[in-house]
Every structure is written in structure tokens, then in C-alpha cells.
Motif scaffolding. Sequence first.
Motif, PDB file in Angstrom:
ATOM      1  N   TYR A  49      60.240   9.285   5.691  1.00 17.22           N
ATOM      2  CA  TYR A  49      60.193   8.333   6.682  1.00 17.22           C
ATOM      3  C   TYR A  49      59.952   9.138   8.158  1.00 17.22           C
ATOM      4  O   TYR A  49      59.067   8.641   9.072  1.00 17.22           O
ATOM      5  CB  TYR A  49      61.273   7.341   6.917  1.00 17.22           C
ATOM      6  N   ARG A  50      60.669  10.092   8.293  1.00 22.06           N
ATOM      7  CA  ARG A  50      60.690  10.857   9.745  1.00 22.06           C
ATOM      8  C   ARG A  50      60.855  12.501   9.329  1.00 22.06           C
ATOM      9  O   ARG A  50      61.577  12.986   8.777  1.00 22.06           O
ATOM     10  CB  ARG A  50      62.044  10.452  10.577  1.00 22.06           C
ATOM     11  N   ARG A  51      59.654  13.125   9.854  1.00 22.37           N
ATOM     12  CA  ARG A  51      59.731  14.580  10.021  1.00 22.37           C
ATOM     13  C   ARG A  51      59.510  15.037  11.420  1.00 22.37           C
ATOM     14  O   ARG A  51      58.968  14.405  12.143  1.00 22.37           O
ATOM     15  CB  ARG A  51      58.211  15.013   8.975  1.00 22.37           C
ATOM     16  N   GLU A  52      60.029  16.433  11.483  1.00 18.81           N
ATOM     17  CA  GLU A  52      59.870  16.897  12.747  1.00 18.81           C
ATOM     18  C   GLU A  52      59.909  18.428  12.855  1.00 18.81           C
ATOM     19  O   GLU A  52      60.181  19.023  11.759  1.00 18.81           O
ATOM     20  CB  GLU A  52      61.319  16.544  13.817  1.00 18.81           C
ATOM     21  N   ILE A  53      59.165  19.090  13.613  1.00 15.41           N
ATOM     22  CA  ILE A  53      59.058  20.416  13.589  1.00 15.41           C
ATOM     23  C   ILE A  53      59.477  20.894  15.370  1.00 15.41           C
ATOM     24  O   ILE A  53      59.252  20.105  16.249  1.00 15.41           O
ATOM     25  CB  ILE A  53      57.526  21.000  13.524  1.00 15.41           C
TER      26      ILE A  53
END
Length: 544
Positions: A49-53
Amino acid sequence: MPITDLLERNAHEFCHETALVEINPEVKEIRRVTWKEYELIESSPTESYRREITWGVFDEKANRCANLLLSRGIKKGDKVAILMMNSLEWLPVYFGILKTGAIAVPLNFRYTAEEIKYCLELADVDALFFGPEFIGRVEDICDQIPRVKLRFFIGDGCPRFAENYVHLAANLSSYAPRILLSDDDDAAIYFSSGTTGFPKAILHAHRALMHAAKVEQAHHGQTHDDVFLCIPPLYHTGAKMHWFGSLISGSKGILLKGTDPKTIIETVSNEKCTIVWLLVPWVQDILDAIDDGRINLADYELSQWRLMHIGAQPVPPSLITRWRKVFPKHKYDTNYGLSESIGPGCVHLGLGNIDKVGAIGVPGYGWRVKIVDANGNAITDGRVGELAVKGPGVMKCYYNDPKATAEVLKNGWLLTGDMARQDEDGFIYLVDRKKDVIISGGENLYPVQIEDFLRANDAVKDAAVIGLPDKRLGEIAAAIIELKPGAKCTEEDVEKYCMALPRYKRPRRIIFADIPRNPTGKIEKPKLRHMYRADNLVAQQTNG
């Protein structure tokens, strides 16, 4: 200075801070993925649902992409296309292409297989990155695009005619390649919206990309603490160039998949977004959802939201009046631009000019503007003419189309194809597209003016006005009207409402139907003309 330098600066100064977050509402289970975990699940990039870099990982991924392309023979000046939905992978691939000195060629995700083939050939593309949504379309044209020998797939289930990009890039160096870039080097090819036929290829230099970042930051004052919500497709100049304001300030950007109004408000609240760029239909949908109770603003934390701005199409003043009643503390800006002028802000309203809502504004940072008559002479007395712009963000040319280039570039000035007028305070008002002007009985009708009037009706959600052929008048104005859910309105009601218009501006035909818009929010008027012109001719023949 090329825009890739900003990414490398951010990776150095803000290495472990979040650069990008992807929100995918289609995934029901909320699973938060940090940049460390992201490295471990790259082979299934769309399951969360939520990914970040972080900025550091962003730059490393761009470097790996660049080094892969260079290892496969891509060199400065080659063309590399991107056919992907918005995702965490999109921007690292884009910057990886730029770091090689190659030219990035983003493609509209709504293109048919034939349109993809057309654009790949027009831009002389050498390599293609594509996602799982496009396997069928790319497979259909594989044998017809022999020049595009390099096909990199990003996602699960790599097809036989492509290579798995994630597996290949994982083994490449994460250090930046030593490619010297200058402001004058070619950087990207964008395509016109294609609403009048097959799109044109718009070539921009690195100088234009950098200027877009400066314009956006100058207009909206992004700081390192801002959080920008990006919803429109990244292939379009508008979305990406507005995000460039976050790039220049090293601030966080949120990529939201989908345009559901409740999801937009939830994301603003959950991610503490401070700046949101919306299209007219999404603003309408949010306000309608608030009005009918689907969204209860008390359930969300929205106090940090400081700026809402709109671009890509004419904005009905009535819509902004309605928005400001709900969000009275918001700063507001309208941004006017074209892909030929690198997207946002060659004209903009300005945060302090809310009293001029209805205007597209004044010349943007570093831009010059004039209105010209049919002979190219400047008009300064408030008459309607064609809007022309000049500045560092003007395209170099229509790639492989010198004739079309010569038609719109005149001594460094870009003829926009938009009809406009300027008031006594220097504010510019968009009247209509030059090609959309309706000539009825010798009178020029500007559809945008009639559309704005119709949208002020409480029952109307959206309106589009087109010219239909008429034996006596040449053309008549036809209004296609999309009603709000549950609203009751008849043809007679509309005719009565339009009595406030001068007689020659009143629509001669009323059609209740949905309004088709492209991914950047523009009304697809050629589609409407195709749908209703033949029907109108049949009706005339029957009545004749």
C-alpha cells in the motif's frame, strides 16, 4: 546546470531523508515499507500500500539505471522511452536516462499499441522501459519496432520479448557515470496531448528542465519542510515539473495512484501534505463528496495544507469560489503552461491575487508574454488575440517536424494556439483555444466563456461547448452538460438559465451526457465533435 545535479546534491545533503512515497489504494492491506526493506522486495514492486525511498537510494537507483544503459551501448543523444504508470520506479529511471546524456521520452499510458508505435518511430527511440500494464500493447508491436532492440520490463512476470530490469540493475554500480552534460544538451521529448490527431514530439534541452524547477520554486516557495502530493501522470510535463519544486528544495513528494476524492483527502491527512496540485474534475469530485457527506472534514488533519493550485485547463471562477468557502485559509494559484513551454507557470495567477480569479495571471518567473493579432502584431488594448510566450523553457523544436516548428516558433516566441485578452492591470484571461472558436452567423463564440457560465449553475457538474455544422449559420453552439449526481435539470431549465447570456452566445442545442477528459483534465472536444456532428447533420436533413 543540469537537473541531475540537484538529485546528486539532495543525495549528499539529505541522504537518509525520505524523497518519494508511493501510495497505492488498490492494495487493501496497509503495509509500510522503508527504504531498507524496499531493496529486499524490489522483485515485487507493486505489492505494498505504501512504499518509500530516500534521496540516497533514489540517486543510487538512477545511477544503476544509467550504468545499465551505458553498458548496453546507449550513448549521449540516443532516445529512451518510458511507458509506465506512476510508481517509485518512474523517476529513478527518468533521471538514470538523463545521467547517460540520452534523451528521456515519456509516453502516455493511455496510448494504444498503434500510438505507441507511432511515437517510438517519430522520436527515433532506441530503448524502452515498460510496466506490466503494457505487456499486451508492446507485444502487439514488437515485430514492427526493430530499432527498439532494448526492452526493459519493470514488474512481475517478465515477458519473453523483454529483459527483467530489476535483476539486471541490481548488479550494476551505484556510482554516477562520468558523463558531461551542458544546459544546451538535448534532455527530453514530450508529446503533445494529441487531441487533434497523432501527437507531436516536443524536444527540450536541459536548460528548460532546470528552468521549470526554478519557476515552480519561485512561484510556490517550497521549503525543505513542504510535502507535495502528486496525482497526475508523470509522463506529462505538468505533474513532473511541479514536483521539480520539491526536487530543488529537497522536500518529500507523495505519488498517489488514483483520484478517488476520499483517498486524496486521506492522503493529505496521513502524509501531512502541504501542497496539492489538482485538476478541475478532481476539485469538483472532492467538493461534491464533502457536500453529500461522503467526506467529513472533521475526521482528517488538514491544518498543514497551505496551497492548492490548478493547471492544465481553464478553471471556472465559480469552482474556486466554492472551494474557498470550504477551505478559506488555503493559498490558491492557477498555473498556465504547455508541454512546448515545459509545463507549469509561464503564466500564473500568483498567491496574492485571489481577487483576480478567472484570469490565468501574469508572466511567470523568467517569462515574457504578449498577445498578438493575426499578423503577429502585439495587441495592448484588451482585444482578443493569440497568446505568445518567450523564455528559457520554450522547446527547441518539434522533433522531425520543421514545418510544424516554423508555424509556432517566431523569433524565439512560442505561439500557444490559445486566444486571450489582457486587462488594464496586466492580467491575462484565457478566452479559448484558437481551433475551438465557433463562428456562428459571422459572430465569434468562445466556448470557454459559455462553459464557465453553465458551470455556475448549481445542477451542473461539468460542461463542454462545441461547434456543430448548420446550413444557415455555418455553425451553432452545442452544450454538452454533465449534471451533478441526483440533480434534476431539463433542456427547458437550461434554456431559461441561458437567457442571461447575449442571444448570440446561447447554445442552440442542449445535450445531457458525460464529459470525456484526457488524463491531464482537458476536455476531449474532437471526440465530442465526432460523436455529435453526424447526428446533427442527420437531424437537419430530417427537418429540412
